[in-house]
Design an enzyme around this catalytic site. Structure first.
Site, mmCIF file in Angstrom:
data_model
loop_
_atom_site.group_PDB
_atom_site.id
_atom_site.type_symbol
_atom_site.label_atom_id
_atom_site.label_comp_id
_atom_site.label_asym_id
_atom_site.label_seq_id
_atom_site.Cartn_x
_atom_site.Cartn_y
_atom_site.Cartn_z
ATOM 1 N N ASP A 267 0.870 -1.166 0.000
ATOM 2 C CA ASP A 267 0.000 0.000 0.000
ATOM 3 C C ASP A 267 0.912 1.222 0.000
ATOM 4 O O ASP A 267 2.095 1.125 0.346
ATOM 5 C CB ASP A 267 -0.900 -0.029 1.234
ATOM 6 C CG ASP A 267 -1.826 1.171 1.318
ATOM 7 O OD1 ASP A 267 -2.394 1.563 0.280
ATOM 8 O OD2 ASP A 267 -1.978 1.720 2.425
ATOM 9 N N ASP B 154 -0.013 5.117 0.941
ATOM 10 C CA ASP B 154 -0.150 6.140 1.977
ATOM 11 C C ASP B 154 0.033 5.559 3.372
ATOM 12 O O ASP B 154 -0.610 4.561 3.735
ATOM 13 C CB ASP B 154 -1.526 6.797 1.893
ATOM 14 C CG ASP B 154 -1.743 7.511 0.570
ATOM 15 O OD1 ASP B 154 -0.783 7.599 -0.221
ATOM 16 O OD2 ASP B 154 -2.875 7.968 0.316
#
Length: 266
Positions: free
Chosen positions: A9, A11
């Protein structure tokens, strides 16, 4: 052993900020959004992180972003991202994440960034990290402008479907693959691989990670690219990759010290 990959992922996992919100200032400067849009987008991001895997909240965020971008010129967005990437994103890349990516690459694994942000943002960020494979949100465009429709929204279960499709195409054995995320909304992604890790997890993901005995990592050192090239990461990945029991013990000790410090000042 078959081919394998590490899925990251973006952020709060690879970068210590929101990739979508990071570009708010230049978007506002170039007239793409208003101050009200900045506030609404920040609130939508906050609510998405807080509510996690709630399908309705993800759908609302998806539809809001689609309408916000309607009519924007695709090339203008790409130009803004490329011109401001070094200033807005590079200083926020976690040294621990960059080192972990390098370790996976040295082990022969493919690296894939998997993010709900638009691919116009995610691809250049990946290039900064030496990563070419991304799974990201794709906006529909016609005549060089966004139509206000989303072709693919890379969030929740859609992420897993895209990961499984890529694995089938490339011959990855998901049981041999790794995944890293900070959000409860990515539990399906983490559960799909043999080596899941919760990075800087939100409350919901931390609870799930404890219940499932998933590894919990704490990344705390965003370092600009220039400094990363000149020196080793501030915290070795081996030290950052806390085992579950050690991580909980350190967290309890830190919390106790903080409470005692607060009590001493009152």
């Amino acid at each position: 052993m078959g081919r394998s990959a590490a899925f990251f992922d973006l952020d709060k996992t690879v970068i210590a900020t929101s990739s979508a919100l990071a570009f708010g200032k230049p978007f506002y400067r170039d007239g793409l959004i208003t101050k009200r849009d900045v506030v609404k987008t920040a609130f939508a991001q906050f609510m998405f992180k807080r509510s996690g895997a709630d399908e309705q909240s993800m759908a609302r965020t998806r539809d809001y972003v689609a309408q916000l971008c309607k009519g924007w010129k695709v090339e203008q967005v790409k130009q803004i991202v490329n011109e401001t990437l070094h200033e807005l994103i590079d200083p926020f890349v976690y040294a621990e994440a960059a080192a972990l990516i390098e370790e996976h690459q040295a082990a022969g694994r493919d690296i894939v960034l998997v993010s709900a942000s638009g691919e116009e943002m995610v691809q250049p960020i990946g290039a900064q990290l030496g990563v070419t494979d991304v799974i990201a949100t794709r906006m529909k465009a016609a005549d060089g402008r966004y139509t206000g429709e989303i072709e693919f929204y890379a969030a929740g279960t859609a992420k897993v479907e895209a990961v499984r499709k890529l694995a089938a195409e490339r011959g990855y054995e998901l049981a041999d693959c790794y995944a890293y995320s900070d959000s409860v909304s990515d539990i399906p992604l983490l559960a799909a691989v043999g080596h899941p890790s919760a990075v800087n997890p939100d409350k919901g993901l931390r609870r799930e990670a404890v219940e499932r005995s998933w590894q919990i990592l704490e990344f705390r050192h965003p370092i600009p690219l220039g400094r990363r090239l000149r020196s080793r990461p501030a915290v070795p990945v081996a030290a950052a990759a806390l085992g579950l029991g050690v991580g909980v013990a350190i967290g309890i000790a830190w919390y106790g010290r903080r409470r005692r410090a607060r009590a001493a000042t009152t």
